[in-house]
Scaffold this motif. Structure first.
Motif, PDB file in Angstrom:
ATOM      1  N   ARG A 110       0.650  -1.069   0.052  1.00 49.35           N
ATOM      2  CA  ARG A 110      -0.014   0.133   0.339  1.00 49.35           C
ATOM      3  C   ARG A 110       0.912   0.996  -0.079  1.00 49.35           C
ATOM      4  NH1 ARG A 110      -3.565   3.031   4.416  1.00 49.35           N
ATOM      5  NH2 ARG A 110      -5.444   3.356   3.075  1.00 49.35           N
ATOM      6  N   VAL A 111       0.779   2.118  -0.941  1.00 53.49           N
ATOM      7  CA  VAL A 111       1.487   3.276  -1.077  1.00 53.49           C
ATOM      8  C   VAL A 111       0.643   5.005  -1.393  1.00 53.49           C
ATOM      9  CG1 VAL A 111       3.291   5.006  -2.909  1.00 53.49           C
ATOM     10  CG2 VAL A 111       3.041   2.172  -2.438  1.00 53.49           C
ATOM     11  N   MET A 112       0.663   5.054  -0.127  1.00 53.95           N
ATOM     12  CA  MET A 112       0.249   6.864  -0.075  1.00 53.95           C
ATOM     13  C   MET A 112       0.902   7.462  -0.407  1.00 53.95           C
ATOM     14  SD  MET A 112      -2.444   5.786   3.382  1.00 53.95           S
ATOM     15  CE  MET A 112      -3.121   7.458   2.277  1.00 53.95           C
ATOM     16  N   THR A 113       0.875   8.717  -1.871  1.00 51.49           N
ATOM     17  CA  THR A 113       1.059   9.676  -2.168  1.00 51.49           C
ATOM     18  C   THR A 113       0.800  11.261  -2.306  1.00 51.49           C
ATOM     19  OG1 THR A 113       1.730   8.388  -4.410  1.00 51.49           O
ATOM     20  CG2 THR A 113       2.550  10.889  -4.127  1.00 51.49           C
ATOM     21  N   PHE A 114       1.482  11.875  -1.626  1.00 49.00           N
ATOM     22  CA  PHE A 114       1.372  13.696  -0.471  1.00 49.00           C
ATOM     23  C   PHE A 114       1.029  14.579  -1.727  1.00 49.00           C
ATOM     24  CE2 PHE A 114       1.103  10.346   2.970  1.00 49.00           C
ATOM     25  CZ  PHE A 114       0.123  10.775   3.812  1.00 49.00           C
ATOM     26  N   LEU A 115       1.016  14.840  -2.429  1.00 52.48           N
ATOM     27  CA  LEU A 115       0.186  15.890  -3.428  1.00 52.48           C
ATOM     28  C   LEU A 115       0.237  16.982  -2.525  1.00 52.48           C
ATOM     29  CD1 LEU A 115      -0.975  13.839  -6.427  1.00 52.48           C
ATOM     30  CD2 LEU A 115       1.970  14.586  -5.476  1.00 52.48           C
ATOM     31  N   PRO A 116       1.003  18.149  -1.957  1.00 50.66           N
ATOM     32  CA  PRO A 116       0.978  19.688  -1.330  1.00 50.66           C
ATOM     33  C   PRO A 116      -0.088  20.406  -2.324  1.00 50.66           C
ATOM     34  CG  PRO A 116       3.188  19.043  -0.306  1.00 50.66           C
ATOM     35  CD  PRO A 116       2.355  17.542  -1.927  1.00 50.66           C
ATOM     36  N   GLU A 117       0.986  21.343  -2.698  1.00 51.23           N
ATOM     37  CA  GLU A 117       0.588  21.492  -4.365  1.00 51.23           C
ATOM     38  C   GLU A 117      -1.343  21.364  -4.929  1.00 51.23           C
ATOM     39  OE1 GLU A 117       4.304  23.125  -6.403  1.00 51.23           O
ATOM     40  OE2 GLU A 117       2.672  21.699  -7.655  1.00 51.23           O
ATOM     41  N   GLN A 118      -1.816  20.470  -4.670  1.00 47.51           N
ATOM     42  CA  GLN A 118      -3.348  20.053  -4.918  1.00 47.51           C
ATOM     43  C   GLN A 118      -3.854  19.306  -4.066  1.00 47.51           C
ATOM     44  OE1 GLN A 118      -3.608  16.216  -8.647  1.00 47.51           O
ATOM     45  NE2 GLN A 118      -1.122  17.431  -8.579  1.00 47.51           N
ATOM     46  N   LEU A 222       4.500   5.169  10.265  1.00 50.76           N
ATOM     47  CA  LEU A 222       2.628   4.738   9.996  1.00 50.76           C
ATOM     48  C   LEU A 222       2.215   6.121  10.752  1.00 50.76           C
ATOM     49  CD1 LEU A 222       2.372   1.652  11.018  1.00 50.76           C
ATOM     50  CD2 LEU A 222       2.675   2.318   8.318  1.00 50.76           C
ATOM     51  N   LYS A 223       1.927   6.816  11.284  1.00 51.97           N
ATOM     52  CA  LYS A 223       0.949   7.954  11.571  1.00 51.97           C
ATOM     53  C   LYS A 223       0.853   8.860  10.812  1.00 51.97           C
ATOM     54  CE  LYS A 223       1.691   7.172  16.381  1.00 51.97           C
ATOM     55  NZ  LYS A 223       2.822   8.000  18.133  1.00 51.97           N
ATOM     56  N   GLN A 224       2.026   9.022   9.806  1.00 47.23           N
ATOM     57  CA  GLN A 224       2.170   9.678   8.921  1.00 47.23           C
ATOM     58  C   GLN A 224       1.175   9.412   8.041  1.00 47.23           C
ATOM     59  OE1 GLN A 224       6.628  10.942   7.653  1.00 47.23           O
ATOM     60  NE2 GLN A 224       6.677  11.424   9.516  1.00 47.23           N
ATOM     61  N   MET A 225       0.471   8.502   8.012  1.00 44.43           N
ATOM     62  CA  MET A 225      -0.157   7.418   6.719  1.00 44.43           C
ATOM     63  C   MET A 225      -1.439   8.673   6.696  1.00 44.43           C
ATOM     64  SD  MET A 225       1.074   3.988   5.713  1.00 44.43           S
ATOM     65  CE  MET A 225       0.194   3.966   4.824  1.00 44.43           C
ATOM     66  N   GLN A 226      -1.392   8.885   8.059  1.00 45.84           N
ATOM     67  CA  GLN A 226      -2.470  10.027   7.666  1.00 45.84           C
ATOM     68  C   GLN A 226      -3.366  11.042   7.159  1.00 45.84           C
ATOM     69  OE1 GLN A 226      -5.470   9.199   9.896  1.00 45.84           O
ATOM     70  NE2 GLN A 226      -3.923   7.051  10.264  1.00 45.84           N
ATOM     71  N   PRO A 227      -3.693  11.516   6.337  1.00 46.51           N
ATOM     72  CA  PRO A 227      -4.260  12.396   5.530  1.00 46.51           C
ATOM     73  C   PRO A 227      -4.109  14.193   6.063  1.00 46.51           C
ATOM     74  CG  PRO A 227      -6.602  11.525   5.386  1.00 46.51           C
ATOM     75  CD  PRO A 227      -5.530  10.687   6.054  1.00 46.51           C
ATOM     76  N   PRO A 228      -3.902  15.210   5.679  1.00 43.24           N
ATOM     77  CA  PRO A 228      -3.837  16.031   6.930  1.00 43.24           C
ATOM     78  C   PRO A 228      -5.891  16.842   6.774  1.00 43.24           C
ATOM     79  CG  PRO A 228      -1.812  16.546   5.522  1.00 43.24           C
ATOM     80  CD  PRO A 228      -2.468  15.017   5.585  1.00 43.24           C
TER      81      PRO A 228
END
Length: 340
Positions: A110-118, A222-228
């Motif tokens: 499972r991969v979560m990619t965070f895109l701040p600009e979007q 894993l805590k960093q997998m929570q979306p803002p």
């Protein structure tokens, strides 16, 4: 191949190098060690080394900076955190240090990619990331030894660590050579180069800074997998499939390349991706509908070691992507035929 899918193909190639390239390199070093043993003990020695390959990510935490550079002058860097625990959980976080801001967190497939600009979090499942090392366990290592000649190439210091260097040269023109640097104590790969037939470096991936065996637990990552708060989440659906089930005949393309995974993204009319590997290099075949009429033709691109080739047939676009020569991609692209 449309722009979004092409970007996905390139991102898949880079992500795979960052997430799995080190394991491949350690296996390469194992082959070199096995080659130096008497014939009767080669298989046993190789098996012992491969056990170490698979155990290494479960035994060693690390934090480091990876730099990827190509012969075209392109350069990118990323910060990587790798954590494991006694339950053999493995979690990795990769933060891009160049280009548009983005970060990824991976747990298993499972991969979560965070895109701040979007303000977007993209969730994907990459079975091939977790399955890729199993090629060696299932007998693929012997095949690699038949496809590449392996020899020691000296010693070096990388990111402050003593390393052994190994050169893997292909036995045919359907794959590139590789030079690998492995950390002497742990066997972790610290640097890897993909070489052109004339010996020129097409692409290099290396740690510029590394901390080994750091006190880092998977729970922290894993805590960093929570979306803002306020961010959108987009799940990229990938369904396991086969070329036959999708209406294609897939002929054997290149000796030594074995199927790793095949899945379809999104709806029944979505793109299909099939992944193949010879134990070191990999090729992805992307197939997507192209409703507009177009004559059959090819288009090729190269970016460092990653090459792409597109073939169009009426109603469809077939794109092959991989760290392999163009003739290899052409063979894969020609291996697919639409079933009547």
């Amino acid at each position: 191949m449309d722009r979004k899918l092409l970007q996905g193909a390139r991102a898949y190639s880079l992500g795979r190098r960052l997430l799995m390239g080190w394991l491949c390199g350690v296996a390469s070093f194992a082959l070199a060690q096995a080659q130096a043993q008497p014939a009767a003990s080669t298989e046993r020695s190789l098996s012992e080394w491969l056990d170490r390959v698979h155990a290494a990510p479960r035994r060693h935490n690390y934090i480091g900076t990876i730099v990827v550079s190509s012969n075209a002058g392109a350069m990118s860097s990323a910060r990587i955190w790798h954590a494991c625990d006694d339950d053999e959980r493995q979690v990795e976080r990769i933060e891009a240090l160049s280009g548009p801001p983005r970060s990824s967190v991976r747990r298993d497939n499972r991969v979560m990619t965070f895109l701040p600009e979007q303000k977007l979090v993209r969730v994907e499942y990459h079975e091939s990331l977790s399955r890729f090392p199993d090629l060696f366990r299932s007998g693929g290592a012997a095949a690699v030894a038949e496809l590449y000649t392996v020899r020691p190439a000296g010693t070096d210091r990388i990111a402050g660590f003593e390393t052994d260097v190994v050169l893997l040269a292909p036995r045919d023109a359907m794959r590139f050579a590789h030079r690998v640097w492995t950390e002497r104590r742990t066997g972790l790969v610290l640097k890897r180069q993909t070489l052109a037939p004339d010996g020129a470096v097409l692409e290099q991936t290396a740690f510029s800074e590394l901390q080994l065996d750091v006190p880092l637990r998977p729970d922290r990552l894993l805590k960093q997998m929570q979306p803002p708060p306020g961010w959108r989440m987009e799940t990229v659906q990938a369904v396991r499939t086969t070329a036959v089930d999708e209406g294609w005949d897939l002929k054997p393309a290149v000796t030594g390349y074995k199927p790793v995974a095949c899945y379809r993204r999104g709806s029944a009319s979505g793109a299909m991706q099939c992944v193949f590997s010879d134990g070191l290099a990999s090729v992805s075949l992307f197939v997507e509908p192209a409703p507009e009429p177009s004559a059959q033709h090819e288009g090729a691109l190269a970016a460092g070691a990653t090459h792409t080739l597109t073939r169009r047939i009426p109603g469809w676009s077939i794109t092959a992507v991989g760290e392999v020569p163009q003739q290899t991609l052409r063979a894969f692209a020609q291996s697919l035929e639409r079933r009547p």
